[in-house]
Design an enzyme around this catalytic site. Sequence first.
Site, PDB file in Angstrom:
ATOM      1  N   SER A  87      58.925  32.728 -84.449  1.00  0.00           N
ATOM      2  CA  SER A  87      59.719  31.874 -85.289  1.00  0.00           C
ATOM      3  C   SER A  87      59.240  31.027 -85.902  1.00  0.00           C
ATOM      4  CB  SER A  87      60.506  32.036 -84.616  1.00  0.00           C
ATOM      5  OG  SER A  87      61.906  30.951 -85.674  1.00  0.00           O
TER       6      SER A  87
ATOM      7  N   TYR B 212      64.487  26.669 -77.379  1.00  0.00           N
ATOM      8  CA  TYR B 212      63.949  27.827 -78.066  1.00  0.00           C
ATOM      9  C   TYR B 212      62.992  27.460 -78.604  1.00  0.00           C
ATOM     10  CZ  TYR B 212      64.440  32.399 -81.642  1.00  0.00           C
ATOM     11  OH  TYR B 212      63.661  33.280 -82.719  1.00  0.00           O
TER      12      TYR B 212
END
Length: 246
Positions: free
Chosen positions: A138, A151
């Site tokens: 990400s 996350y």
Amino acid sequence: MKLTGNTILITGGTSGIGKGLAQHFLGLGNTVIICGRRNDRLEELKAQYPDLVTIQCDLTAAASRENLVRQAIHECPDLNILVNNAGIQLTGDLTNPIDLSALEREISTNLIAPIHLSSLVVEQLRGRPEPGIVNISSGLAYTPIAFMPVYCASKAAIHSWSLSLRKQLERTGISVYEIAPPSVDTELGHERRKDKDQTHGGMSVNEFIDEAMKALESNIFQVAIGQAASMLDQRDALFERLNANF
């Protein structure tokens, strides 16, 4: 990476990026295996794509991960590519005692599962034509958003681990790719939203898949797509901007 004639296992293949990758690879003539927690979604996709191989799996459980790899290799002995895509995105308030069950689920899905699955398939991939492991990280691996700290940390760990995995496997012939998406319009993070049908917003899945495929075909082993590239190149300044209202 050769984009045709592969046998590919994709985790989290019932929605979003995983589903998009599965559809695209199927369209190119690959054998595709997907896993997911929800059997109804697997059955729906199997009905839509009869050539798709589907396996139900809870990636938070070690035994389920082991069964996934065992069943995938049994049904598709030519397996030569693993795509570690599955992930969940939760918020976390670090000023209070953390929800330990949520922490364990997020870390298990986002970090432990890719590491474990990759270790389980190395012997299978070794010696196969153009073997590879593709890790979906990400842009938040490089520039975190403070309200979803676990996350972001798990994706930063995926980035670091991908570097080490690539180095350790360089003499085996197994290529290791890391693709860092920007915000992509999927259901990622729906667990933390009041409206469970609301999507993530951002780049369309198809646009992301197109860019990811170009990178894979060009053997670009680490790529940050769209706004994720800025999050890598301008991480400090963007961190302050992203978290200005925190």
